[in-house]
Design a protein around this motif. Structure first.
Motif, mmCIF file in Angstrom:
data_model
loop_
_atom_site.group_PDB
_atom_site.id
_atom_site.type_symbol
_atom_site.label_atom_id
_atom_site.label_comp_id
_atom_site.label_asym_id
_atom_site.label_seq_id
_atom_site.Cartn_x
_atom_site.Cartn_y
_atom_site.Cartn_z
ATOM 1 N N MET A 102 0.842 -1.183 0.000
ATOM 2 C CA MET A 102 0.000 0.000 0.000
ATOM 3 C C MET A 102 0.887 1.247 0.000
ATOM 4 O O MET A 102 1.920 1.288 0.671
ATOM 5 C CB MET A 102 -0.884 0.003 1.237
ATOM 6 N N LYS A 103 0.478 2.233 -0.747
ATOM 7 C CA LYS A 103 1.157 3.522 -0.781
ATOM 8 C C LYS A 103 0.126 4.603 -0.515
ATOM 9 O O LYS A 103 -1.040 4.455 -0.899
ATOM 10 C CB LYS A 103 1.798 3.760 -2.145
ATOM 11 N N THR A 104 0.536 5.687 0.112
ATOM 12 C CA THR A 104 -0.365 6.813 0.349
ATOM 13 C C THR A 104 0.320 8.109 -0.073
ATOM 14 O O THR A 104 1.552 8.185 -0.137
ATOM 15 C CB THR A 104 -0.780 6.918 1.829
ATOM 16 N N ALA A 105 -0.489 9.104 -0.354
ATOM 17 C CA ALA A 105 0.016 10.424 -0.735
ATOM 18 C C ALA A 105 -1.067 11.447 -0.431
ATOM 19 O O ALA A 105 -2.222 11.088 -0.180
ATOM 20 C CB ALA A 105 0.379 10.453 -2.213
ATOM 21 N N SER A 106 -0.719 12.706 -0.488
ATOM 22 C CA SER A 106 -1.677 13.782 -0.248
ATOM 23 C C SER A 106 -1.545 14.851 -1.330
ATOM 24 O O SER A 106 -0.433 15.266 -1.661
ATOM 25 C CB SER A 106 -1.429 14.422 1.117
ATOM 26 N N LEU A 107 -2.683 15.281 -1.845
ATOM 27 C CA LEU A 107 -2.688 16.378 -2.810
ATOM 28 C C LEU A 107 -2.520 17.737 -2.138
ATOM 29 O O LEU A 107 -2.188 18.723 -2.797
ATOM 30 C CB LEU A 107 -3.992 16.369 -3.613
ATOM 31 N N ILE A 108 -2.758 17.801 -0.810
ATOM 32 C CA ILE A 108 -2.762 19.103 -0.139
ATOM 33 C C ILE A 108 -1.580 19.348 0.787
ATOM 34 O O ILE A 108 -1.354 20.472 1.207
ATOM 35 C CB ILE A 108 -4.079 19.332 0.638
ATOM 36 N N ASN A 109 -0.815 18.315 1.119
ATOM 37 C CA ASN A 109 0.324 18.505 2.024
ATOM 38 C C ASN A 109 1.597 18.797 1.251
ATOM 39 O O ASN A 109 1.818 18.280 0.167
ATOM 40 C CB ASN A 109 0.536 17.257 2.891
ATOM 41 N N GLU A 114 2.548 0.022 -9.827
ATOM 42 C CA GLU A 114 2.666 -0.914 -10.944
ATOM 43 C C GLU A 114 1.673 -0.598 -12.064
ATOM 44 O O GLU A 114 1.844 -1.041 -13.193
ATOM 45 C CB GLU A 114 2.484 -2.368 -10.471
ATOM 46 N N ASN A 115 0.648 0.229 -11.780
ATOM 47 C CA ASN A 115 -0.369 0.546 -12.781
ATOM 48 C C ASN A 115 -0.223 1.927 -13.417
ATOM 49 O O ASN A 115 -0.731 2.167 -14.507
ATOM 50 C CB ASN A 115 -1.760 0.438 -12.160
ATOM 51 N N GLY A 116 0.407 2.850 -12.724
ATOM 52 C CA GLY A 116 0.489 4.199 -13.264
ATOM 53 C C GLY A 116 1.179 5.150 -12.305
ATOM 54 O O GLY A 116 1.753 4.740 -11.292
ATOM 55 N N LYS A 117 1.093 6.442 -12.630
ATOM 56 C CA LYS A 117 1.703 7.486 -11.819
ATOM 57 C C LYS A 117 0.673 8.572 -11.552
ATOM 58 O O LYS A 117 -0.112 8.916 -12.438
ATOM 59 C CB LYS A 117 2.896 8.099 -12.559
ATOM 60 N N GLU A 118 0.700 9.098 -10.341
ATOM 61 C CA GLU A 118 -0.138 10.238 -9.967
ATOM 62 C C GLU A 118 0.795 11.404 -9.684
ATOM 63 O O GLU A 118 1.703 11.312 -8.854
ATOM 64 C CB GLU A 118 -0.990 9.921 -8.739
ATOM 65 N N ILE A 119 0.571 12.493 -10.397
ATOM 66 C CA ILE A 119 1.450 13.652 -10.316
ATOM 67 C C ILE A 119 0.642 14.871 -9.917
ATOM 68 O O ILE A 119 -0.473 15.082 -10.406
ATOM 69 C CB ILE A 119 2.131 13.893 -11.682
ATOM 70 N N ARG A 120 1.214 15.688 -9.019
ATOM 71 C CA ARG A 120 0.600 16.967 -8.652
ATOM 72 C C ARG A 120 1.352 18.068 -9.379
ATOM 73 O O ARG A 120 2.586 18.108 -9.371
ATOM 74 C CB ARG A 120 0.685 17.191 -7.146
ATOM 75 N N SER A 122 -2.963 11.949 -13.978
ATOM 76 C CA SER A 122 -2.820 10.494 -13.925
ATOM 77 C C SER A 122 -2.175 10.031 -15.220
ATOM 78 O O SER A 122 -2.710 10.249 -16.307
ATOM 79 C CB SER A 122 -4.186 9.825 -13.758
ATOM 80 N N LEU A 123 -1.000 9.396 -15.074
ATOM 81 C CA LEU A 123 -0.235 8.930 -16.227
ATOM 82 C C LEU A 123 -0.256 7.416 -16.330
ATOM 83 O O LEU A 123 -0.281 6.716 -15.319
ATOM 84 C CB LEU A 123 1.240 9.349 -16.107
ATOM 85 N N ASN A 124 -0.165 6.939 -17.546
ATOM 86 C CA ASN A 124 0.040 5.526 -17.832
ATOM 87 C C ASN A 124 1.402 5.114 -17.287
ATOM 88 O O ASN A 124 2.343 5.907 -17.281
ATOM 89 C CB ASN A 124 -0.024 5.338 -19.353
ATOM 90 N N LYS A 125 1.524 3.886 -16.861
ATOM 91 C CA LYS A 125 2.793 3.389 -16.321
ATOM 92 C C LYS A 125 3.941 3.554 -17.326
ATOM 93 O O LYS A 125 5.075 3.817 -16.939
ATOM 94 C CB LYS A 125 2.651 1.911 -15.922
ATOM 95 N N GLY A 126 3.654 3.442 -18.604
ATOM 96 C CA GLY A 126 4.685 3.580 -19.616
ATOM 97 C C GLY A 126 5.153 5.004 -19.843
ATOM 98 O O GLY A 126 6.163 5.243 -20.498
ATOM 99 N N ASP A 127 4.406 5.974 -19.314
ATOM 100 C CA ASP A 127 4.773 7.382 -19.481
ATOM 101 C C ASP A 127 5.796 7.771 -18.418
ATOM 102 O O ASP A 127 6.047 7.039 -17.468
ATOM 103 C CB ASP A 127 3.523 8.256 -19.380
#
Length: 114
Positions: free
Chosen positions: A1-8, A26-32, A97-102
């Motif tokens: 499990m991984k966690t992150a915050s958009l506001i911190n 393993e499925n993708g990337k979340e970028i702020r 939200s990016l594809n894992k290949g990006d």
């Protein structure tokens, strides 16, 4: 499990948007992407589909020369190879939200060149 915050721990750069990878799974990337009012990501495209969420603020999102004003809570999805650009109408936080290949480096390079 991984966690992150958009506001911190939000960091704004004075002259360009700030990119931070929040999750890399393993499925993708979340970028702020943190924008100050008036900051721009020039026209660019990605080889993969993306989803963009306006978490806070307002963004003029250009797609093929047509501008869509997106506000807090709005989502937009694009297929790969679609030219688009972003301009912050006010201070904004964008979730990409990016594809894992990006690559997050590709996004950072767009910001550096904007």
């Amino acid at each position: 499990m991984k966690t992150a915050s958009l506001i911190n721990n939000i960091q704004y750069h004075e002259t360009r948007p700030t990119i931070q990878v929040l999750l890399d799974t393993e499925n993708g990337k979340e970028i702020r992407i943190a924008f100050k009012k008036g900051q721009v990501m020039k026209e660019h495209k990605t080889p993969f589909a993306i989803v963009v969420e306006i978490f806070e603020g307002s963004i003029d999102f250009g797609v093929n020369g047509k501008v869509h004003n997106l506000n807090r809570g709005d989502l937009i999805s694009l297929s790969g190879d679609v030219p688009h650009d972003l301009t912050a109408v006010k201070d904004s936080i964008v979730r990409l939200s990016l594809n894992k290949g990006d690559s997050a480096k590709r996004v950072k390079d767009v910001v550096k060149d904007s």
